[in-house]
Design a protein around this motif. Structure first.
Motif, PDB file in Angstrom:
ATOM      1  N   GLY A 890       0.792  -1.220   0.000  1.00  0.00           N
ATOM      2  CA  GLY A 890       0.000   0.000   0.000  1.00  0.00           C
ATOM      3  C   GLY A 890       0.823   1.267   0.000  1.00  0.00           C
ATOM      4  N   VAL A 891       2.161   1.119   0.042  1.00  0.00           N
ATOM      5  CA  VAL A 891       3.041   2.295   0.086  1.00  0.00           C
ATOM      6  C   VAL A 891       3.628   2.499  -1.305  1.00  0.00           C
ATOM      7  CG1 VAL A 891       5.087   3.325   1.110  1.00  0.00           C
ATOM      8  CG2 VAL A 891       3.576   1.855   2.491  1.00  0.00           C
ATOM      9  N   PRO A 892       3.311   3.625  -1.955  1.00  0.00           N
ATOM     10  CA  PRO A 892       3.864   3.854  -3.301  1.00  0.00           C
ATOM     11  C   PRO A 892       5.352   4.187  -3.242  1.00  0.00           C
ATOM     12  CG  PRO A 892       2.557   5.744  -2.617  1.00  0.00           C
ATOM     13  CD  PRO A 892       2.390   4.718  -1.544  1.00  0.00           C
ATOM     14  N   GLY A 893       6.069   3.787  -4.274  1.00  0.00           N
ATOM     15  CA  GLY A 893       7.489   4.060  -4.358  1.00  0.00           C
ATOM     16  C   GLY A 893       7.765   5.297  -5.185  1.00  0.00           C
ATOM     17  N   LYS A 894       8.986   5.335  -5.772  1.00  0.00           N
ATOM     18  CA  LYS A 894       9.446   6.502  -6.517  1.00  0.00           C
ATOM     19  C   LYS A 894       8.960   6.388  -7.961  1.00  0.00           C
ATOM     20  CE  LYS A 894      13.676   8.932  -7.830  1.00  0.00           C
ATOM     21  NZ  LYS A 894      15.158   8.893  -7.784  1.00  0.00           N
ATOM     22  N   TRP A 895       8.570   7.550  -8.522  1.00  0.00           N
ATOM     23  CA  TRP A 895       8.130   7.555  -9.922  1.00  0.00           C
ATOM     24  C   TRP A 895       9.312   7.290 -10.853  1.00  0.00           C
ATOM     25  CZ3 TRP A 895       3.314   7.077 -11.243  1.00  0.00           C
ATOM     26  CH2 TRP A 895       2.286   7.582 -10.429  1.00  0.00           C
ATOM     27  N   MET A 896       9.073   6.476 -11.870  1.00  0.00           N
ATOM     28  CA  MET A 896      10.104   6.179 -12.871  1.00  0.00           C
ATOM     29  C   MET A 896       9.519   6.425 -14.261  1.00  0.00           C
ATOM     30  SD  MET A 896      11.754   2.676 -11.309  1.00  0.00           S
ATOM     31  CE  MET A 896      10.154   1.990 -10.905  1.00  0.00           C
ATOM     32  N   GLU A 897      10.416   6.856 -15.197  1.00  0.00           N
ATOM     33  CA  GLU A 897       9.981   7.140 -16.560  1.00  0.00           C
ATOM     34  C   GLU A 897       9.815   5.823 -17.331  1.00  0.00           C
ATOM     35  OE1 GLU A 897      12.937   9.632 -18.204  1.00  0.00           O
ATOM     36  OE2 GLU A 897      12.139  11.481 -17.346  1.00  0.00           O
ATOM     37  N   ALA A 898       8.681   5.720 -18.013  1.00  0.00           N
ATOM     38  CA  ALA A 898       8.450   4.525 -18.834  1.00  0.00           C
ATOM     39  C   ALA A 898       8.925   4.732 -20.260  1.00  0.00           C
ATOM     40  CB  ALA A 898       6.975   4.160 -18.838  1.00  0.00           C
ATOM     41  N   ASN A 899       8.886   5.962 -20.739  1.00  0.00           N
ATOM     42  CA  ASN A 899       9.337   6.243 -22.109  1.00  0.00           C
ATOM     43  C   ASN A 899      10.087   7.563 -22.121  1.00  0.00           C
ATOM     44  OD1 ASN A 899       6.768   7.536 -21.598  1.00  0.00           O
ATOM     45  ND2 ASN A 899       6.740   8.127 -23.757  1.00  0.00           N
ATOM     46  N   ILE A 900      11.142   7.581 -22.933  1.00  0.00           N
ATOM     47  CA  ILE A 900      11.915   8.812 -23.110  1.00  0.00           C
ATOM     48  C   ILE A 900      11.390   9.580 -24.309  1.00  0.00           C
ATOM     49  CG2 ILE A 900      14.222   9.719 -23.555  1.00  0.00           C
ATOM     50  CD1 ILE A 900      15.346   7.259 -22.151  1.00  0.00           C
ATOM     51  N   LYS A 901      11.074   8.865 -25.368  1.00  0.00           N
ATOM     52  CA  LYS A 901      10.524   9.471 -26.573  1.00  0.00           C
ATOM     53  C   LYS A 901       9.006   9.487 -26.454  1.00  0.00           C
ATOM     54  CE  LYS A 901      10.455   8.898 -31.596  1.00  0.00           C
ATOM     55  NZ  LYS A 901      10.907   8.048 -32.725  1.00  0.00           N
ATOM     56  N   ALA A 902       8.403  10.648 -26.771  1.00  0.00           N
ATOM     57  CA  ALA A 902       6.954  10.785 -26.640  1.00  0.00           C
ATOM     58  C   ALA A 902       6.242   9.806 -27.562  1.00  0.00           C
ATOM     59  CB  ALA A 902       6.525  12.217 -26.959  1.00  0.00           C
ATOM     60  N   VAL A 903       5.129   9.254 -27.091  1.00  0.00           N
ATOM     61  CA  VAL A 903       4.319   8.355 -27.900  1.00  0.00           C
ATOM     62  C   VAL A 903       3.103   9.125 -28.389  1.00  0.00           C
ATOM     63  CG1 VAL A 903       5.092   6.279 -26.732  1.00  0.00           C
ATOM     64  CG2 VAL A 903       3.109   7.495 -25.841  1.00  0.00           C
ATOM     65  N   SER A 904       2.727   8.857 -29.663  1.00  0.00           N
ATOM     66  CA  SER A 904       1.630   9.618 -30.251  1.00  0.00           C
ATOM     67  C   SER A 904       0.280   8.964 -30.006  1.00  0.00           C
ATOM     68  CB  SER A 904       1.864   9.765 -31.762  1.00  0.00           C
ATOM     69  OG  SER A 904       1.984   8.481 -32.358  1.00  0.00           O
ATOM     70  N   GLU A 905       0.247   7.661 -29.804  1.00  0.00           N
ATOM     71  CA  GLU A 905      -1.012   6.978 -29.563  1.00  0.00           C
ATOM     72  C   GLU A 905      -1.394   7.082 -28.088  1.00  0.00           C
ATOM     73  OE1 GLU A 905      -2.886   5.578 -31.822  1.00  0.00           O
ATOM     74  OE2 GLU A 905      -1.505   6.011 -33.488  1.00  0.00           O
ATOM     75  N   ARG A 906      -2.694   6.889 -27.832  1.00  0.00           N
ATOM     76  CA  ARG A 906      -3.170   6.928 -26.451  1.00  0.00           C
ATOM     77  C   ARG A 906      -3.211   5.520 -25.873  1.00  0.00           C
ATOM     78  NH1 ARG A 906      -6.519  10.845 -28.622  1.00  0.00           N
ATOM     79  NH2 ARG A 906      -8.382   9.522 -28.632  1.00  0.00           N
ATOM     80  N   ALA A 907      -2.195   4.740 -26.216  1.00  0.00           N
ATOM     81  CA  ALA A 907      -2.005   3.405 -25.658  1.00  0.00           C
ATOM     82  C   ALA A 907      -0.514   3.135 -25.695  1.00  0.00           C
ATOM     83  CB  ALA A 907      -2.774   2.350 -26.444  1.00  0.00           C
ATOM     84  N   TYR A 908       0.007   2.551 -24.617  1.00  0.00           N
ATOM     85  CA  TYR A 908       1.454   2.347 -24.549  1.00  0.00           C
ATOM     86  C   TYR A 908       1.742   1.121 -23.691  1.00  0.00           C
ATOM     87  CZ  TYR A 908       6.414   3.177 -23.737  1.00  0.00           C
ATOM     88  OH  TYR A 908       7.768   3.038 -23.681  1.00  0.00           O
ATOM     89  N   ARG A 909       2.714   0.319 -24.153  1.00  0.00           N
ATOM     90  CA  ARG A 909       3.139  -0.868 -23.423  1.00  0.00           C
ATOM     91  C   ARG A 909       4.356  -0.525 -22.566  1.00  0.00           C
ATOM     92  NH1 ARG A 909       2.473  -6.314 -23.801  1.00  0.00           N
ATOM     93  NH2 ARG A 909       1.270  -6.091 -25.726  1.00  0.00           N
ATOM     94  N   ILE A 910       4.245  -0.776 -21.276  1.00  0.00           N
ATOM     95  CA  ILE A 910       5.353  -0.573 -20.343  1.00  0.00           C
ATOM     96  C   ILE A 910       5.981  -1.937 -20.101  1.00  0.00           C
ATOM     97  CG2 ILE A 910       6.043   0.302 -18.093  1.00  0.00           C
ATOM     98  CD1 ILE A 910       3.509   1.992 -18.126  1.00  0.00           C
ATOM     99  N   GLU A 911       7.244  -2.073 -20.398  1.00  0.00           N
ATOM    100  CA  GLU A 911       7.908  -3.362 -20.326  1.00  0.00           C
ATOM    101  C   GLU A 911       8.841  -3.426 -19.121  1.00  0.00           C
ATOM    102  OE1 GLU A 911       9.775  -3.762 -24.106  1.00  0.00           O
ATOM    103  OE2 GLU A 911       7.950  -4.459 -25.107  1.00  0.00           O
ATOM    104  N   ASN A 912       9.405  -4.621 -18.943  1.00  0.00           N
ATOM    105  CA  ASN A 912      10.374  -4.883 -17.868  1.00  0.00           C
ATOM    106  C   ASN A 912       9.773  -4.630 -16.475  1.00  0.00           C
ATOM    107  OD1 ASN A 912      12.394  -5.498 -19.795  1.00  0.00           O
ATOM    108  ND2 ASN A 912      12.827  -3.301 -20.028  1.00  0.00           N
ATOM    109  N   LEU A 913       8.502  -4.949 -16.318  1.00  0.00           N
ATOM    110  CA  LEU A 913       7.885  -4.857 -15.004  1.00  0.00           C
ATOM    111  C   LEU A 913       8.076  -6.180 -14.264  1.00  0.00           C
ATOM    112  CD1 LEU A 913       4.541  -3.046 -15.960  1.00  0.00           C
ATOM    113  CD2 LEU A 913       6.690  -2.019 -15.163  1.00  0.00           C
ATOM    114  N   LYS A 914       7.774  -6.156 -12.982  1.00  0.00           N
ATOM    115  CA  LYS A 914       7.923  -7.352 -12.161  1.00  0.00           C
ATOM    116  C   LYS A 914       6.577  -8.065 -12.039  1.00  0.00           C
ATOM    117  CE  LYS A 914      11.555  -5.168  -9.378  1.00  0.00           C
ATOM    118  NZ  LYS A 914      11.952  -4.734  -8.005  1.00  0.00           N
TER     119      LYS A 914
END
Length: 1593
Positions: A890-914
């Motif tokens: 229940g304790v949120p951690g630190k924000w991390m960037e999922a993408n460096i280059k902006a994505v144009s679509e309103r859907a995005y896959r975030i990889e390398n999650l646990k």
């Protein structure tokens, strides 16, 4: 360092007279040094003779064959470095050590080295010189590559061969003896050409040495060595050897000698004619496809002399075995070459080339290697041992990696500007993740979409991180859009940038720019067509024309091909030498001067393409670039026939190009051509090429008068004479057939960036063979125009770069084709150069996105979706940034960037999650003003594998075109599709305030499309919507609900309106009065953005937008919608279905072309007398209507040939021609005009259509004339009568009493017994028993004083076969039923036919089985009887017999049952007849020999004999005058051997006259043979007898 442009390097050829300057200097230097050092060489030769171990088996004064071989083998540098011998012969020991094969001669090396220690300085010198001037000691290092090692030519021996001395290292008693011998520098037998060396410098020195030695030998120069007294102070040290060592060394010498002899014999066998031969592949390497980690081996066999050296290349890069130890193994065994590649991987996928070279030339053979990787679940044991395997859970690409690579370009090249002649470089750093060391990217460069390959103009480099491309000498041909493509497996990324190349500074002020893109087309034996593109810069003065220059490859001499400038951008160059290669360049000229030359063309050989298959071409030695053409032996005495298919393939104001095909009749001798011309309409033929006939079936005719019409023809010639001319061409007008294009239209500039503008235009009307367009720009008010491109661009859109920000520009465009450049278009509207987005206004960052949801979840990645911000900040959103954080307990951690280059679509896959970790997400939108505030953190989502079978939720659900009773709902497909493909979608809706249970489905059946117009809404009510996807497993989770929307038509709402203007142009129009400064009109088709502008042109100005259809058709059917951005949902749509399309097209045509309606189009018919009538009918014509009649674009008028008529009352327009001639072939057009309305109808009568119509008209005319006299109504035909006879018959008309009819067969008249009376109008000729002898051509002629008519019937080949089939059918039908007849031989079955012909095939069947004929069972035909004979019948012959008569199409059957009583009766009759036949055969009979009457003189002897036969032997008796008669003294009767009967009377008298009968008899019968004997008395004796009687009386 010297460098030679070695002929193999770039496949250039050089003439024999050409030698590189570096090579010439090397040759002269070598000759000079050789002559100056010859004396020094003489001083050191004696020491060499004493110290060299090569003379251990011969006298020091003798230079035997063995010693010369050892000498040549041990010191490969002897003849090139003779000065080194001034220091002593120890150099031999050092030189010999360079070759492994010299080990057999080195058993004395230790002693020799001691004796030659004083000469160590000399050894160092010769080592250096030998290394510098080696002639291929390494190439021929096996010891005896040169066949001259065993010298047999006695004219070049050193001295007479001495006696063989006792084996010793050095003979001390001859140590101080003077030695006299001469060593030739070069011998005629010696092949002193080394193999192809590895470096440029070595090639130069190698070639120089060869030339020098050849020249020295040709002049007879050599080195004579005088006697030199040597000091005896030198002490020789000898090492005593054991017997074992001596025996071993002796055995080695014998083995080496045997090896030398075998090698010499092998090389003699290889090169029996002792001539040099170019390389030739006997067996070429073949391509392979293998699995990864397997080994592969390429094989090839090469022939040639000297033995060619084979080099292996990978993608045109030489393979370095040392740089890749263990990877490559290259072997050569007696001409069998191989390349083995170990443990192949994807880097080995390439094209491999084996290049074989010797002094006669180079030849290459290619093979490809494809490496595959196993896919899916496989058994690793099936792979090659040691193979690398990937995790089998991954789906692999063809390169083996499943995941998509992320490729980023850093430090990119931008739009680049350069100038001709400069070196330009483009580079880009490439970052690839994940980084897989074993997987290297493919780096590809493209120019204008075409793959670039390395050349002398373009160099490429890949360092592993940075890709670069260098233009070593930029030319305008290099201008274009350059694209760097980085390929990783199936995935690739591209980056593009434009490169502009401006003209180099002109040498003459005001001269035009250089032409570009020079190409050679249609090359032949003595001519080629050169084409080019015109430059964009004319220097301020119009270009007057172009000069074309040519240069023979291998020389530097350029020759101008045309005396006067040509304006057309193509030119035929003649006068080339067959077999030579040429390059070309072009220069432009205006009144200021001549431009710089263009980049040279690719080399082209002057060869006839049709002869390439009959010739063998090889590059010869480095000194020549000629191509040797081998032709067949000429055949004498065959005058060639005329050429065929002569035509004019190109005509300009300056020249006319002719093309033809060689004649079929020409023998095997080469032919040449003479071209003749004449002014059209005359027969004054003039030969064009009077001096030299041309060799190619192409020719360019110059010196023609512009505007005149000419005809051309061609003759062939050879040694046998000049042939007949070809058919002349049609009249050809000397003028440019290709017109200069008209200027483009509708020049429209639009903003792009701060330094560029997009310019679009429309293609000029009636444009032909466009090369491209040139665009020019000018600052408003300056009056100075600058070219925006220097290489013509194709298409009608171009981005003009390099403009000044804030300035206003105008643009103009002109089109280019081979005829020239068009006039400039009208200037465009001014446009200020600034970025298209923003327009200088201030904008705010967008508001946060919202409603973040998960669209798909797997073990280590999740796909998010969200809704667009409600406030975009005054400009469109450029992209989104996603952040995520872990939530643990229940304790949120630190924000991390999922993408460096902006994505144009309103859907995005975030990889390398646990996996199984809980995450929160936030999204921020960005526009030109910057990145907006991130959204609120989403609700926590757990990263886990979705295993449900149904699909996930659709996303990005939006609505548009909101009206009071309807709206259009849009959505995107789910990211997670479940376990089966998406089958459709369901839409749910409810009122906004309604509860969840009030959701209702809009559609009962799933929708396939991703949009739906929802009707039936209640005005003023607020609704929300959601979408669910379904697949085979079921319906998935619904999407997020939309924002509430009220069903209302807002004030001022406008709809898309379709319009058809007066020009018939169809357009969709939409207006909006609620636009903001940054609003845009966005058109879509079926709610997908329109990206292809080839069918729909969009023009938006102010608050209006027009979408214009360029050619409305079925491809344009659909729903067209227009949305205005940065407004409160302003949008509208319009549906074009098939009915609407037809309505619009009809309306368009009506507006564009007001027409006179036609009841029928132009048609043609043949009238009775062969006249040709053209006619059409209009539905209605007024009294003012008129018609123009056009033939081949020229108006024709009423006159003798044409009879024209227009009937306004009936609308009938007609034209009658009395006769159709060849010149009437073409297009006929009737043009109608009735007020403003026009119409026309054309009829094309060319080719087969015209010929058919002309022939029909001619036939009809002849028919009309024919029918004026006696004629045939029905042509001659045939029929078969019931009697199976053939009757030829025809029907005639217009007959009178004097009309005669004559029949012919094969031009011979058939005599008919009676004349025909023509009462029934039918003429017949009866042919009885028709057969093959009656085949031929039958003709019947009707004639009288009014004329004659002929009818012909060919009864040959197929026609005769058809007739015979009918005859056979009638004969078969006439066959009688089968009858049974018994004979003495057996039983005969037979049937009678009317008559029999050989074409009637007969077959017999017994009990449904085809009878095989033997000596017992036979078939045949006797007269009209067809029979089957069964000899000696048996019970097995009983059964059903069928006779089959086949007439060619049908089998006719007759059947009889030979069984039961029928068989018994026939068999009994057969037995009876057989017995009767036996009795008849064996009965007693007289076979012959007795005459019927014998008349004999009295007193003569009578001897009669005959043969009798019978079984048993018959009894013989004689009768005289019906009375028994036996032998007596006067008459002797004999019966001998049971067959010979004789009757002898020694002296007949009158009493012997009478009838004698021979009767033979046995048990089978009796036969009598009668003979009458008449004895007469001569008249003298009769008178004497009478007198005696009287005296007695």
């Amino acid at each position: 360092m010297m460098s030679l442009p070695f002929y193999q390097r770039h496949h250039d050829h050089y003439d024999r007279a050409y030698r590189h300057k570096a090579l010439q200097s090397t040759v002269s230097q070598y000759q000079k040094e050789t002559k100056s050092k010859s004396a020094v060489y003489a001083q050191g030769s004696a020491a060499y003779a004493r110290g060299s171990a090569a003379y251990h088996r011969a006298s020091a004064a003798d230079f035997s064959l063995e010693s010369s071989a050892a000498y040549s083998h041990g010191s490969s540098a002897h003849s090139l470095a003779s000065e080194a011998y001034s220091y002593g012969s120890t150099a031999y020991d050092h030189a010999a050590m360079q070759s492994k094969r010299s080990a057999a001669y080195s058993f004395d090396s230790e002693a020799l080295s001691k004796s030659s220690a004083a000469y160590s300085h000399g050894s160092e010198s010769i080592n250096k010189l030998a290394a510098a001037y080696r002639l291929g000691s390494e190439t021929y290092g096996l010891g005896l590559k040169d066949s001259n090692l065993m010298i047999e030519d006695q004219s070049y021996k050193m001295s007479p061969k001495a006696k063989r001395a006792k084996q010793n290292l050095v003979s001390e008693d001859k140590e101080n003896e003077a030695i006299d011998y001469s060593v030739p520098i070069f011998t005629g037998r010696e092949v002193n050409i080394s193999g192809i060396t590895d470096t440029e410098e070595e090639r130069i020195k190698e070639s120089a040495a060869y030339v020098a030695r050849r020249n020295l030998f040709a002049t007879g120069e050599g080195v004579s060595v005088s006697k030199v007294a040597k000091s005896v102070s030198e002490e020789e040290h000898h090492e005593k050897k054991s017997r074992k060592v001596a025996i071993r060394e002796s055995a080695e010498r014998v083995a080496l000698k045997k090896t030398l002899e075998d090698t010499q014999a092998f090389h003699k066998k290889l090169n029996q004619d002792k001539l040099l031969h170019p390389p030739e592949f006997v067996i070429k390497p073949r391509s392979h496809t293998i699995w990864e980690k397997q080994n592969v081996k390429f094989h090839c066999t090469v022939a040639g002399w000297p033995a060619p050296r084979v080099t292996w290349y990978k993608n045109n890069v030489p393979i370095d075995v040392q740089a890749h130890p263990g990877k490559y193994i290259i072997e050569n065994r007696y001409g069998l070459h191989s390349l083995e590649i170990s443990a192949c991987d994807f880097d080995d996928i390439a094209q491999y080339r084996a290049s074989a070279m010797n002094v006669k030339g180079e030849i290459s053979a290619y093979a490809s290697l494809v490496v595959k990787r196993y896919k899916g679940e496989i058994d690793a044991s099936h792979l090659h041992a040691g193979t690398f395997s990937m995790p089998l859970s991954l789906g692999v690409t063809p390169h083996g990696f499943a995941s998509r690579f992320e490729i980023k370009f850093v430090d990119k090249f931008e739009v680049t500007f350069g100038r001709e002649g400069e070196t330009m470089s483009l580079g880009c750093t490439v970052v690839i993740s994940p980084d897989i060391k074993l997987f290297k990217p493919d780096i590809e460069w493209y120019r204008n979409g075409v793959l670039i390959t390395p050349s002398k103009w373009v160099q490429m480099h890949w360092s592993g991180e940075r890709a670069s491309l260098t233009l070593t000498h930029a030319n305008k041909e290099d201008e274009g859009l350059y694209t760097l493509r980085v390929v990783m497996g199936e995935y690739y990324e591209e980056y593009s940038g434009y490169v502009f190349v401006r003209d180099a500074d002109a040498e003459i002020p005001g001269a035009p720019g250089a032409p570009l893109d020079v190409q050679c087309l249609d090359a032949n034996k003595d001519y080629v067509i050169v084409s080019w593109k015109q430059p964009a810069v004319d220097g301020g003065n119009p270009i007057l024309g172009y000069f074309i220059d040519r240069c023979e490859v291998g020389t530097t001499h350029w020759t101008q091909c045309n005396e006067t400038p040509v304006k057309f951008a193509r030119f035929p160059v003649t006068g080339l030498i067959e077999g030579r290669s040429y390059i070309f360049r072009v220069r432009a000229v205006n009144k200021a001067g001549v431009s710089l030359p263009s980049r040279v063309s690719e080399a082209v050989a002057a060869l006839d393409p049709a002869d390439r298959a009959r010739m063998r071409s090889h590059p010869s030695a480095p000194w020549t670039g000629q191509i040797i053409v081998t032709e067949e032996e000429p055949a004498e005495g065959v005058v060639p026939g005329p050429p065929t298919d002569l035509q004019v393939i190109e005509a300009t104001k300056n020249y006319v190009v002719l093309s033809w095909k060689p004649p079929g009749q020409r023998g095997h001798e080469g032919i040449m051509y003479f071209v003749e011309k004449c002014v059209a309409g005359t027969e004054d033929w003039q030969r064009v090429n009077t001096e030299i006939p041309v060799k190619s079936p192409r020719f360019a005719v110059f010196d023609l008068s512009e505007g005149k019409s000419y005809c051309f023809r061609v003759r062939c010639c050879n040694s046998a004479g000049i042939g007949e001319p070809s058919e002349a061409t049609e009249a050809t007008v000397v003028d440019d057939k290709l017109d200069i294009p008209k200027p483009p239209g509708r020049i429209m500039p639009t903003r792009n960036t701060d330094t560029s503008v997009v310019v679009t235009w429309t293609e000029p009307p009636d444009a032909k063979e466009l090369v491209g367009y040139y665009i020019e720009a000018s600052v408003v008010g300056s009056g100075h125009w600058e070219p925006c491109n220097n290489n013509p661009v194709k298409g009608t859109r171009f981005i003009c770069h390099g403009l000044i920000n804030g300035e206003k520009y105008i643009f103009r465009v002109r089109a280019v084709n081979a005829a020239g450049l068009s006039e400039f278009s009208q200037d465009s509207e001014p446009i200020e150069v600034k970025a298209a987005i923003g327009g200088g206004l201030l904008h705010a960052a967008p508001s946060p996105p919202y409603d973040i949801t998960v669209l798909e979840s797997v073990r280590d990645s999740m796909v998010l979706g969200w809704k667009q911000p409600k406030a975009t900040g005054g400009t469109e959103i450029t992209g989104y940034y996603v952040n995520y954080r872990e939530v643990i307990g229940g304790v949120p951690g630190k924000w991390m960037e999922a993408n460096i280059k902006a994505v144009s679509e309103r859907a995005y896959r975030i990889e390398n999650l646990k996996e199984n970790m809980v995450y929160q997400f936030q999204v921020a939108a960005a526009n030109l003003a910057g990145v907006g505030t991130p959204s609120l953190p989403s609700k926590p989502f757990k990263c886990e594998e979705w295993t449900i079978a149904v699909p996930g939720p659709p996303h990005d659900v939006t609505y548009t075109e909101v009206r009071k009773d309807s709206l259009v709902l849009l959505w995107k497909e789910p990211v997670y599709t479940g376990r089966s493909p998406i089958a459709g979608y369901y839409i749910d809706m409810k009122e906004t305030e309604a509860k969840e249970e009030h959701w209702r489905s809009v559609n009962e059946k799933p929708l396939q499309k991703r949009f739906l117009k929802i009707a039936g809404l209640t005005e003023g009510v607020s609704y929300v919507f959601r979408v669910r996807a379904t697949n085979q497993a079921g319906v998935g989770r619904p999407s997020d609900i939309t924002d509430p929307v009220v069903a209302e038509t807002r004030p001022g709402t406008k709809e898309v309106v379709v319009n058809v203007d007066d020009d018939g142009i169809i357009s969709l129009n939409f207006e909006c009065d609620q636009m903001s400064p940054n609003s845009k009109f966005v058109w879509s088709k079926d709610y997908e953005p329109i990206e292809d502008d080839s069918r729909l042109g969009i023009d938006s100005k102010g608050g209006k937008s027009k979408a214009t259809f360029k050619d409305l058709g079925e491809d344009d059917l659909g729903i067209y919608s227009c949305v205005v951005t940065d407004t409160d949902g302003v949008s509208s749509g319009y549906t074009i279905d098939e009915e609407e399309m037809k309505r619009l097209l009809a309306l368009s045509h009506e507006h564009k072309f007001p027409t006179v309606p036609l009841a029928s189009e132009l048609a043609v018919e043949i009238l009775e007398k062969g006249e040709v009538r053209f006619w059409l009918q209009a539905e209605k014509l007024s009294g003012n209507a008129k018609a123009n009649f056009v033939f081949n674009d020229k108006e024709i008028f009423n006159g003798e040939k044409y009879k024209m008529k227009v009937d306004q009352h009936t609308g009938l327009v007609e034209m009658i021609m009395d006769k159709l001639e060849d010149k009437d072939e073409g297009t006929y057009t009737f043009q109608l005009q009735d007020g403003k309305a026009t119409n026309q109808s054309s009829l094309v009568l060319i080719g087969d259509v015209f010929k058919k119509l002309r022939d029909e008209a001619e036939f009809q005319r002849k028919e009309w004339h024919r029918k004026q006299g006696p004629h045939f109504v029905d042509q001659l035909g045939w029929e078969v009568t019931d009697e199976c006879n053939v009757m030829l018959k025809c029907k005639v008309a217009n007959i009178k009493k004097e009309t005669h009819i004559v029949w012919y067969k094969d031009d011979r008249e058939i005599m008919v017994d009676e004349e025909h009376d023509f009462k029934d109008g039918v003429c017949t000729l009866l042919i009885s028993e028709f057969s093959k002898k009656d085949t031929g051509i039958y003709e019947v002629i009707l004639k009288d004083d009014r004329g004659k008519d002929i009818s012909e019937l060919k009864l040959t080949d197929t026609a005769f076969a058809d007739l015979m089939n009918e005859v056979c059918r009638r004969i078969a039908l006439s066959a009688t039923d089968l009858k049974i007849q018994s004979t003495a031989e057996g039983i005969r079955l037979y049937s009678f036919v009317t008559y029999y012909v050989e074409d009637l095939r007969v077959g017999w069947v017994h009990n449904d089985t085809q009878i095989r004929f033997t000596d017992r069972v036979k078939t045949g035909v006797t007269g009209e009887q067809i029979w089957l004979q069964i000899n000696e019948p048996t019970p097995q012959d009983k059964g059903k017999y069928t006779m089959e008569l086949f007439d060619g199409k049908t089998a006719h059957k007759k059947t009889v049952d030979l069984s039961g009583q029928a068989f018994d009766e026939a068999f009994a009759e057969f037995q009876r007849l057989k017995q009767a036949a036996i009795a008849e055969k064996n009965r007693a009979r007289v076979l012959g020999g007795l005459p019927d009457v014998v008349t004999i003189q009295e007193g003569k002897a009578l001897n009669l004999s005959c043969t009798v036969w019978g079984d048993p032997t018959p009894e013989v008796s004689w009768l005289k005058n019906e009375k028994s008669f036996v032998s007596d003294a006067n008459c002797v009767l004999r019966f001998e051997s049971g067959k010979n009967v004789s009757f002898t009377i020694s002296a007949v008298s009158t009493h012997d006259s009478g009838k004698y009968s021979l009767v033979v008899k046995n048990k089978y019968g009796t036969e009598t043979s009668d003979v009458t004997v008449s004895v007469f008395i001569p008249e003298e004796e009769q008178e004497k007898n009478n007198e005696d009687k009287k005296t007695k009386a």
